[in-house]
Design a protein around this motif. Structure first.
Motif, PDB file in Angstrom:
ATOM      1  N   ARG A   1       0.803  -1.222   0.000  1.00  0.00           N
ATOM      2  CA  ARG A   1       0.000   0.000   0.000  1.00  0.00           C
ATOM      3  C   ARG A   1       0.835   1.270   0.000  1.00  0.00           C
ATOM      4  N   ARG A   2       2.116   1.175   0.324  1.00  0.00           N
ATOM      5  CA  ARG A   2       2.911   2.382   0.535  1.00  0.00           C
ATOM      6  C   ARG A   2       4.016   2.534  -0.505  1.00  0.00           C
ATOM      7  N   ASP A   3       4.609   3.759  -0.520  1.00  0.00           N
ATOM      8  CA  ASP A   3       5.650   4.034  -1.497  1.00  0.00           C
ATOM      9  C   ASP A   3       7.003   3.561  -0.979  1.00  0.00           C
ATOM     10  N   ALA A   4       8.051   3.887  -1.726  1.00  0.00           N
ATOM     11  CA  ALA A   4       9.387   3.386  -1.404  1.00  0.00           C
ATOM     12  C   ALA A   4       9.932   3.943  -0.101  1.00  0.00           C
ATOM     13  N   TRP A   5       9.341   5.034   0.399  1.00  0.00           N
ATOM     14  CA  TRP A   5       9.776   5.627   1.670  1.00  0.00           C
ATOM     15  C   TRP A   5       8.839   5.252   2.812  1.00  0.00           C
ATOM     16  N   ALA A   6       8.028   4.208   2.598  1.00  0.00           N
ATOM     17  CA  ALA A   6       7.049   3.756   3.592  1.00  0.00           C
ATOM     18  C   ALA A   6       6.025   4.836   3.885  1.00  0.00           C
ATOM     19  N   GLY A   7       5.837   5.755   2.950  1.00  0.00           N
ATOM     20  CA  GLY A   7       4.831   6.797   3.089  1.00  0.00           C
ATOM     21  C   GLY A   7       3.770   6.642   2.012  1.00  0.00           C
ATOM     22  N   LYS A   8       3.099   7.739   1.709  1.00  0.00           N
ATOM     23  CA  LYS A   8       2.069   7.725   0.672  1.00  0.00           C
ATOM     24  C   LYS A   8       2.197   8.959  -0.213  1.00  0.00           C
ATOM     25  N   SER A   9       3.432   9.188  -0.676  1.00  0.00           N
ATOM     26  CA  SER A   9       3.694  10.360  -1.502  1.00  0.00           C
ATOM     27  C   SER A   9       3.321  10.132  -2.962  1.00  0.00           C
ATOM     28  N   ASN A  10       3.013   8.887  -3.319  1.00  0.00           N
ATOM     29  CA  ASN A  10       2.618   8.545  -4.696  1.00  0.00           C
ATOM     30  C   ASN A  10       3.724   8.814  -5.713  1.00  0.00           C
ATOM     31  N   ILE A  11       4.980   8.738  -5.285  1.00  0.00           N
ATOM     32  CA  ILE A  11       6.085   9.007  -6.218  1.00  0.00           C
ATOM     33  C   ILE A  11       6.625   7.693  -6.780  1.00  0.00           C
ATOM     34  N   PHE A  12       7.209   6.858  -5.932  1.00  0.00           N
ATOM     35  CA  PHE A  12       7.800   5.603  -6.378  1.00  0.00           C
ATOM     36  C   PHE A  12       7.086   4.433  -5.719  1.00  0.00           C
ATOM     37  N   TYR A  13       6.567   3.540  -6.545  1.00  0.00           N
ATOM     38  CA  TYR A  13       5.887   2.350  -6.031  1.00  0.00           C
ATOM     39  C   TYR A  13       6.834   1.167  -6.159  1.00  0.00           C
ATOM     40  N   ARG A  14       7.398   0.716  -5.022  1.00  0.00           N
ATOM     41  CA  ARG A  14       8.392  -0.345  -5.012  1.00  0.00           C
ATOM     42  C   ARG A  14       8.110  -1.277  -3.828  1.00  0.00           C
ATOM     43  N   PRO A  15       7.110  -2.135  -3.957  1.00  0.00           N
ATOM     44  CA  PRO A  15       6.655  -2.933  -2.807  1.00  0.00           C
ATOM     45  C   PRO A  15       7.717  -3.836  -2.191  1.00  0.00           C
ATOM     46  N   VAL A  16       8.583  -4.445  -3.011  1.00  0.00           N
ATOM     47  CA  VAL A  16       9.605  -5.339  -2.441  1.00  0.00           C
ATOM     48  C   VAL A  16      10.600  -4.526  -1.626  1.00  0.00           C
ATOM     49  N   GLN A  17      11.013  -3.377  -2.164  1.00  0.00           N
ATOM     50  CA  GLN A  17      11.900  -2.496  -1.398  1.00  0.00           C
ATOM     51  C   GLN A  17      11.227  -2.085  -0.087  1.00  0.00           C
ATOM     52  N   THR A  18       9.964  -1.701  -0.159  1.00  0.00           N
ATOM     53  CA  THR A  18       9.246  -1.270   1.034  1.00  0.00           C
ATOM     54  C   THR A  18       9.110  -2.411   2.030  1.00  0.00           C
ATOM     55  N   PHE A  19       8.874  -3.632   1.529  1.00  0.00           N
ATOM     56  CA  PHE A  19       8.751  -4.788   2.426  1.00  0.00           C
ATOM     57  C   PHE A  19      10.025  -4.977   3.236  1.00  0.00           C
ATOM     58  N   PHE A  20      11.170  -4.971   2.579  1.00  0.00           N
ATOM     59  CA  PHE A  20      12.421  -5.178   3.308  1.00  0.00           C
ATOM     60  C   PHE A  20      12.739  -3.996   4.212  1.00  0.00           C
ATOM     61  N   LEU A  21      12.367  -2.793   3.804  1.00  0.00           N
ATOM     62  CA  LEU A  21      12.548  -1.629   4.670  1.00  0.00           C
ATOM     63  C   LEU A  21      11.759  -1.800   5.966  1.00  0.00           C
ATOM     64  N   LEU A  22      10.494  -2.192   5.844  1.00  0.00           N
ATOM     65  CA  LEU A  22       9.655  -2.401   7.026  1.00  0.00           C
ATOM     66  C   LEU A  22      10.150  -3.572   7.861  1.00  0.00           C
ATOM     67  N   PHE A  23      10.523  -4.650   7.178  1.00  0.00           N
ATOM     68  CA  PHE A  23      10.993  -5.852   7.881  1.00  0.00           C
ATOM     69  C   PHE A  23      12.256  -5.563   8.684  1.00  0.00           C
ATOM     70  N   LEU A  24      13.218  -4.866   8.080  1.00  0.00           N
ATOM     71  CA  LEU A  24      14.470  -4.567   8.774  1.00  0.00           C
ATOM     72  C   LEU A  24      14.242  -3.573   9.906  1.00  0.00           C
ATOM     73  N   ALA A  25      13.335  -2.615   9.685  1.00  0.00           N
ATOM     74  CA  ALA A  25      13.013  -1.663  10.758  1.00  0.00           C
ATOM     75  C   ALA A  25      12.363  -2.377  11.939  1.00  0.00           C
ATOM     76  N   GLU A  26      11.607  -3.417  11.655  1.00  0.00           N
ATOM     77  CA  GLU A  26      10.995  -4.211  12.723  1.00  0.00           C
ATOM     78  C   GLU A  26      12.060  -4.949  13.527  1.00  0.00           C
ATOM     79  N   LEU A  27      13.140  -5.374  12.868  1.00  0.00           N
ATOM     80  CA  LEU A  27      14.221  -6.073  13.562  1.00  0.00           C
ATOM     81  C   LEU A  27      15.003  -5.137  14.475  1.00  0.00           C
ATOM     82  N   GLY A  28      15.063  -3.857  14.102  1.00  0.00           N
ATOM     83  CA  GLY A  28      15.795  -2.880  14.906  1.00  0.00           C
ATOM     84  C   GLY A  28      16.043  -1.621  14.113  1.00  0.00           C
ATOM     85  N   SER A  29      16.115  -0.485  14.797  1.00  0.00           N
ATOM     86  CA  SER A  29      16.265   0.796  14.107  1.00  0.00           C
ATOM     87  C   SER A  29      17.719   1.184  13.880  1.00  0.00           C
TER      88      SER A  29
END
Length: 618
Positions: free
Chosen positions: A79-107
């Motif tokens: 549902r979100r863009d490459a920056w885990a936001g909703k700016s409607n600029i870049f739609y890159r779900p796999v990149q976003t998935f790993f961004l969210l997943f790694l952030a969940e592991l630790g900041s």
């Protein structure tokens, strides 16, 4: 007995493992090990690095705000863009998935650095693998793979979080390329399935990957077409082409569904074409940085001393490839691959810099694969063995440039001299070190380099208020910033609004005893961005204290609290407004909330006005 001919470079499948899937059993295990170890050692410094405050911290912060339930990561990534936001600029779900997943592991940055380094090592091994099984000399393939892995140009791909999209796309494309080569010479459906799966994941990592089928067609007509039955290969291309089209269609449908993205019009295409022409100097610049990697900067500006020799190198490469003999087709393929994946990066323009180096990663991967087709000469091989340790040391040194935000922008200032680098370094000096004089000097330098740099004026204005108490100087800077923003249009330097600047100028005008001017600025800020809490709170103060409009003030404080429930000043101020209206019980309730959030004056008001009350929640 007829003498067996020597295998020509560029004959795919010549060095295949012949059914043995374990590379260690095929004699290449030590090569893979040496390549991996050299790359890891070159980037060990990255584990001690931190965020550099160039998009990376914002991306991770966005990801942390999104993650409420680990099981929702997959849904949110779609549902979100490459920056885990909703700016409607870049739609890159796999990149976003790993961004969210790694952030969940630790900041911490170490989580991201480890993941990026692992992927970079794998990509380096894939470069060697593809080059070697395509019939090229193992020694040359290994040397060029090592050069790819330890080249200082690619340090940002391991040391900078936003590089995750390029590293992921390159990984999936290299696996897709390798599996397609396998499919082309074995016709096994399993290889086709792997190819189409990784191609789809590459597209979902970064939209540039949709150009990959063109690279496959070029490979078909050049290296592969020199050695195999084209009629048979054309039949093999048909199911692959169907998969490519389905992958692209699914991506576009998802992007349209979640982002409501508009189709590219003829006018948009014309603008993109003009941008490509304007940014064409990126190509010789990157070639020169690849050959002579000095004064590298992730955030780069064009440099004539690099462009001219880069053009000469490009011309020399073209001429050489045309007369390279047996390896010609692979060398031409490498150049076409490079241009194919570098051209889309030229579409993007930014008012603060000319280009970003990390976007060349996938383009150079194809170049390093094809260089294994060079005619083997001992002196060339020995020269490369000398070049590798030099590149290795340069990579170790450059990795330290990403130690933290101030060190990072220090090197951007030194190597690119951009106004935005001075402005960003000033912000980091102000926030990280409390070096207000150094920050002021950097803002001054940024403005002297670019008198139309609105962000630098806004930053200097804020610093003048907080650090130096120079209200008149701050007002002049805010006036200048707003004038620049308004003349540039509603969107300025990727800002959707500049309501915060209006709000800040309103606060300065209020301190300068100009309530009418302050009220006008707060009204303008709220009109531009009704979701910003601060101007509501500040307008409430004007209404309450200057205009005695207590009801209007209550409405503004309530709006600020609704937008930001943690806004302790708004809770305290609404309590004071309730006190002025004689509604002590409601005032004490608001002060209690503000006190729980750490508001000192709210505690004092409870002690003096709320007899018998105590701060609930302590």
């Amino acid at each position: 007995m007829a003498q067996r001919k020597k295998a020509k470079a560029g004959k795919p499948g010549k060095n295949d493992d012949k059914g043995n899937r374990n590379p260690f059993l095929s004699g290449n295990g030590p090569v893979y090990f040496i390549i991996a170890v050299m790359v890891v050692i070159a980037f060990l410094q990255s584990f001690r690095n931190d965020y550099v405050s160039f998009d990376d911290e914002q991306m991770v912060r966005n990801a942390e705000e999104v993650i409420s339930d680990p099981y929702n990561i997959f849904i949110e990534s779609i549902r979100r863009d490459a920056w885990a936001g909703k700016s409607n600029i870049f739609y890159r779900p796999v990149q976003t998935f790993f961004l969210l997943f790694l952030a969940e592991l630790g900041s911490g940055f170490g989580i991201f650095s480890t993941f990026l380094l692992i992927l970079h090592v794998i990509n380096t091994l894939l470069v060697f693998r593809i080059s070697f099984i395509s019939g090229m000399k193992r020694d040359l393939s290994a040397v060029f793979a090592i050069l790819f892995g330890v080249h200082p140009l690619f340090v940002p791909l391991v040391s900078w979080v936003p590089g995750i999209g390029d590293v992921l796309m390159t990984f999936f494309l290299l696996v897709a390329f390798l599996s397609f080569i396998r499919f082309a010479y074995s016709s096994k459906p399993i290889h086709l399935a792997l190819h189409l799966t990784t191609f789809f994941l590459a597209v979902m990592s970064k939209e540039t990957a949709m150009l990959f089928p063109l690279a496959i067609l070029i490979w078909y007509f050049l290296p592969a077409g020199m050695t195999r039955d084209r009629v048979r290969m054309m039949r093999l291309l048909l199911p692959a082409a169907a998969g490519w089209m389905i992958s692209a269609a699914v991506y576009l449908l998802l992007r349209q569904g979640f982002f409501n993205a508009h189709e590219i019009s003829a006018q948009d295409a014309g603008i993109h074409f003009r941008h490509i022409l304007a940014n064409a100097a990126v190509i010789p610049e990157l070639i020169m940085k690849w050959v002579l990697p000095v004064k590298l900067s992730l955030i780069s500006a064009f440099s004539v001393p690099r462009i001219v020799p880069g053009l000469l190198l490009l011309l020399a490469a073209v001429v050489y490839s045309l007369y390279a003999g047996s390896g010609r087709s692979w060398l031409v393929f490498g150049m076409v691959w490079f241009l194919l994946f570098i051209l889309p990066t030229l579409i993007f323009t930014h008012p603060d810099y000319d280009y970003l180096e990390h976007r060349s990663y996938v383009a150079f991967a194809g170049v390093f694969i094809s260089l294994g087709a060079l005619k083997y000469r001992r002196w060339v091989f020995h020269t490369l063995l000398v070049v590798i340790p030099v590149m290795w040391v340069l990579t170790i040194l450059r990795t330290s440039h990403f130690k933290d935000s101030i060190v990072f922008f220090d090197h951007v200032v030194q190597n690119s001299g951009l106004a935005m680098a001075y402005n960003s370094r000033g912000t980091e000096k102000e926030i990280r070190k409390g070096d207000y004089q150094g920050a002021l000097e950097d803002y001054d330098k940024a403005i002297s380099m670019n008198p139309e740099y609105g962000d630098a004026y806004a930053n200097r204005a804020k610093l003048r208020v907080t650090a130096f108490g120079d209200l008149k100087g701050a007002l002049e800077d805010y006036d200048r910033a707003i004038d620049i923003y308004s003349r540039a249009g509603h969107i300025y330097r990727n800002r959707l609004d500049y309501s915060d600047i209006y709000s800040n100028r309103g606060a300065v005008r209020s301190k300068l005893n100009d309530p009418d001017g302050a009220l006008a600025d707060y009204n303008a800020a709220i009109e531009m961005n009704p979701e910003l809490a601060e101007p509501y709170n500040n307008r409430g103060l004007i209404r309450e204290i200057r205009m005695k409009d207590f009801q209007g003030a209550l409405e503004d404080y309530s709006a600020a609290i609704r937008l930001n429930p943690s806004y302790s000043d708004a809770w305290h101020n609404r309590g004071m407004c309730y006190l002025g209206l004689g509604r002590l019980e409601e005032a004490c309730a608001d002060w209690n909330t503000a006190a729980r959030q750490g508001h000192v004056n709210a505690r004092k008001m409870i002690e003096t006005k709320c007899l018998g009350s105590r701060i609930r929640g302590n």
